[in-house]
Motif scaffolding. Structure first.
Motif, PDB file in Angstrom:
ATOM      1  N   HIS A 188     -14.672  -4.961 -14.049  1.00  0.00           N
ATOM      2  CA  HIS A 188     -14.890  -4.421 -15.397  1.00  0.00           C
ATOM      3  C   HIS A 188     -14.853  -5.600 -16.369  1.00  0.00           C
ATOM      4  N   ILE A 189     -15.863  -5.705 -17.247  1.00  0.00           N
ATOM      5  CA  ILE A 189     -15.895  -6.791 -18.228  1.00  0.00           C
ATOM      6  C   ILE A 189     -15.933  -6.233 -19.650  1.00  0.00           C
ATOM      7  N   TYR A 190     -15.545  -7.060 -20.590  1.00  0.00           N
ATOM      8  CA  TYR A 190     -15.456  -6.728 -22.007  1.00  0.00           C
ATOM      9  C   TYR A 190     -14.563  -5.504 -22.241  1.00  0.00           C
ATOM     10  N   CYS A 191     -13.471  -5.465 -21.513  1.00  0.00           N
ATOM     11  CA  CYS A 191     -12.529  -4.351 -21.633  1.00  0.00           C
ATOM     12  C   CYS A 191     -11.801  -4.342 -22.972  1.00  0.00           C
ATOM     13  N   ALA A 192     -11.740  -5.485 -23.647  1.00  0.00           N
ATOM     14  CA  ALA A 192     -11.083  -5.542 -24.957  1.00  0.00           C
ATOM     15  C   ALA A 192     -11.814  -4.683 -25.981  1.00  0.00           C
ATOM     16  N   SER A 193     -13.099  -4.414 -25.749  1.00  0.00           N
ATOM     17  CA  SER A 193     -13.857  -3.587 -26.690  1.00  0.00           C
ATOM     18  C   SER A 193     -14.302  -2.260 -26.076  1.00  0.00           C
ATOM     19  N   LYS A 194     -13.614  -1.826 -25.022  1.00  0.00           N
ATOM     20  CA  LYS A 194     -14.003  -0.564 -24.383  1.00  0.00           C
ATOM     21  C   LYS A 194     -13.770   0.616 -25.337  1.00  0.00           C
ATOM     22  N   ALA A 195     -14.447   1.716 -25.048  1.00  0.00           N
ATOM     23  CA  ALA A 195     -14.287   2.928 -25.859  1.00  0.00           C
ATOM     24  C   ALA A 195     -12.825   3.375 -25.819  1.00  0.00           C
ATOM     25  N   PRO A 196     -12.226   3.621 -26.978  1.00  0.00           N
ATOM     26  CA  PRO A 196     -10.810   3.990 -26.993  1.00  0.00           C
ATOM     27  C   PRO A 196     -10.535   5.333 -26.308  1.00  0.00           C
ATOM     28  N   TRP A 197     -11.531   6.153 -26.161  1.00  0.00           N
ATOM     29  CA  TRP A 197     -11.371   7.460 -25.535  1.00  0.00           C
ATOM     30  C   TRP A 197     -11.593   7.429 -24.017  1.00  0.00           C
ATOM     31  N   TYR A 198     -11.889   6.243 -23.467  1.00  0.00           N
ATOM     32  CA  TYR A 198     -12.128   6.123 -22.031  1.00  0.00           C
ATOM     33  C   TYR A 198     -11.008   5.328 -21.375  1.00  0.00           C
ATOM     34  N   GLU A 199     -10.481   5.844 -20.268  1.00  0.00           N
ATOM     35  CA  GLU A 199      -9.437   5.143 -19.523  1.00  0.00           C
ATOM     36  C   GLU A 199      -9.999   4.706 -18.164  1.00  0.00           C
ATOM     37  N   ILE A 200      -9.889   3.436 -17.857  1.00  0.00           N
ATOM     38  CA  ILE A 200     -10.325   2.911 -16.565  1.00  0.00           C
ATOM     39  C   ILE A 200      -9.290   3.339 -15.527  1.00  0.00           C
ATOM     40  N   MET A 201      -9.745   4.041 -14.506  1.00  0.00           N
ATOM     41  CA  MET A 201      -8.816   4.646 -13.549  1.00  0.00           C
ATOM     42  C   MET A 201      -8.824   3.979 -12.169  1.00  0.00           C
ATOM     43  N   ASP A 202      -9.677   2.976 -11.954  1.00  0.00           N
ATOM     44  CA  ASP A 202      -9.694   2.337 -10.635  1.00  0.00           C
ATOM     45  C   ASP A 202      -8.876   1.045 -10.673  1.00  0.00           C
ATOM     46  N   ALA A 203      -8.767   0.409  -9.535  1.00  0.00           N
ATOM     47  CA  ALA A 203      -7.943  -0.803  -9.415  1.00  0.00           C
ATOM     48  C   ALA A 203      -8.752  -2.093  -9.474  1.00  0.00           C
ATOM     49  N   LEU A 204     -10.018  -2.010  -9.885  1.00  0.00           N
ATOM     50  CA  LEU A 204     -10.847  -3.219  -9.971  1.00  0.00           C
ATOM     51  C   LEU A 204     -10.318  -4.159 -11.052  1.00  0.00           C
ATOM     52  N   PRO A 205     -10.562  -5.465 -10.916  1.00  0.00           N
ATOM     53  CA  PRO A 205     -10.132  -6.407 -11.948  1.00  0.00           C
ATOM     54  C   PRO A 205     -10.763  -6.066 -13.303  1.00  0.00           C
ATOM     55  N   GLN A 206      -9.984  -6.299 -14.359  1.00  0.00           N
ATOM     56  CA  GLN A 206     -10.448  -6.047 -15.722  1.00  0.00           C
ATOM     57  C   GLN A 206     -10.328  -7.331 -16.528  1.00  0.00           C
ATOM     58  N   TYR A 207     -11.374  -7.635 -17.274  1.00  0.00           N
ATOM     59  CA  TYR A 207     -11.400  -8.830 -18.111  1.00  0.00           C
ATOM     60  C   TYR A 207     -11.708  -8.437 -19.547  1.00  0.00           C
ATOM     61  N   ASP A 208     -11.011  -9.052 -20.494  1.00  0.00           N
ATOM     62  CA  ASP A 208     -11.258  -8.772 -21.904  1.00  0.00           C
ATOM     63  C   ASP A 208     -12.651  -9.204 -22.320  1.00  0.00           C
ATOM     64  N   GLU A 209     -13.168 -10.250 -21.697  1.00  0.00           N
ATOM     65  CA  GLU A 209     -14.517 -10.758 -21.984  1.00  0.00           C
ATOM     66  C   GLU A 209     -15.219 -11.016 -20.651  1.00  0.00           C
ATOM     67  N   LEU A 210     -16.149 -11.942 -20.639  1.00  0.00           N
ATOM     68  CA  LEU A 210     -16.854 -12.308 -19.415  1.00  0.00           C
ATOM     69  C   LEU A 210     -16.063 -13.395 -18.696  1.00  0.00           C
ATOM     70  N   PRO A 211     -15.680 -13.176 -17.427  1.00  0.00           N
ATOM     71  CA  PRO A 211     -14.907 -14.212 -16.738  1.00  0.00           C
ATOM     72  C   PRO A 211     -15.761 -15.434 -16.432  1.00  0.00           C
ATOM     73  N   GLU A 212     -15.121 -16.541 -16.188  1.00  0.00           N
ATOM     74  CA  GLU A 212     -15.826 -17.795 -15.873  1.00  0.00           C
ATOM     75  C   GLU A 212     -16.637 -17.682 -14.612  1.00  0.00           C
TER      76      GLU A 212
END
Length: 133
Positions: free
Chosen positions: A109-133
């Motif tokens: 999951h990328i750009y999680c810092a700006s995800k929809a506030p009404w949506y909750e990520i429910m899986d265990a995949l890595p989450q990044y606030d922006e685009l990872p290197e």
């Protein structure tokens, strides 16, 4: 090399893409949400040369979102097909337009810092606030 077929909702546009994605993931940025009308966009990045339109080029439309990104969609039904990353000569195919199943599944999951506030990520995949290197 395995080729995947894809198409738009009205089936006027079809394409083939190599099943050799550089990146497969879920983008939660506000622009992807606007373009997809959903909580996130599911995409796979390939070199631009790995994607070929096979039908419907006359109804394909382009929207230049920025200096680096052009959005490509069907002018008939409005389906979001892919975006072109102009500065790096790559495309991000919307996986929902694929008629075939890719070998790999999205794994980040990328750009999680700006995800929809009404949506909750429910899986265990890595989450990044922006685009990872």
């Amino acid at each position: 090399m395995k080729k995947l077929k894809g198409s738009c909702l009205c089936r006027q546009v079809s394409f083939e893409v190599a099943d050799e994605f550089i990146f497969l993931g879920y983008c939660h940025c506000s622009e992807c949400r606007k373009w997809t009308g959903s909580a996130f966009a599911t995409g796979g990045m390939v070199p631009a040369s790995a994607l070929t339109l096979t039908a419907g080029s006359e109804v394909v439309r382009h929207y230049r979102k920025s200096v680096q990104t052009e959005l490509v969609f069907c002018g008939q039904c409005g389906s979001s097909l892919y975006s072109r990353k102009l500065l790096v000569d790559r495309c991000i195919v919307r996986l929902g337009t694929l008629d075939d199943t890719p070998t790999r599944a999205p794994n980040v999951h990328i750009y999680c810092a700006s995800k929809a506030p009404w949506y909750e990520i429910m899986d265990a995949l890595p989450q990044y606030d922006e685009l990872p290197e």
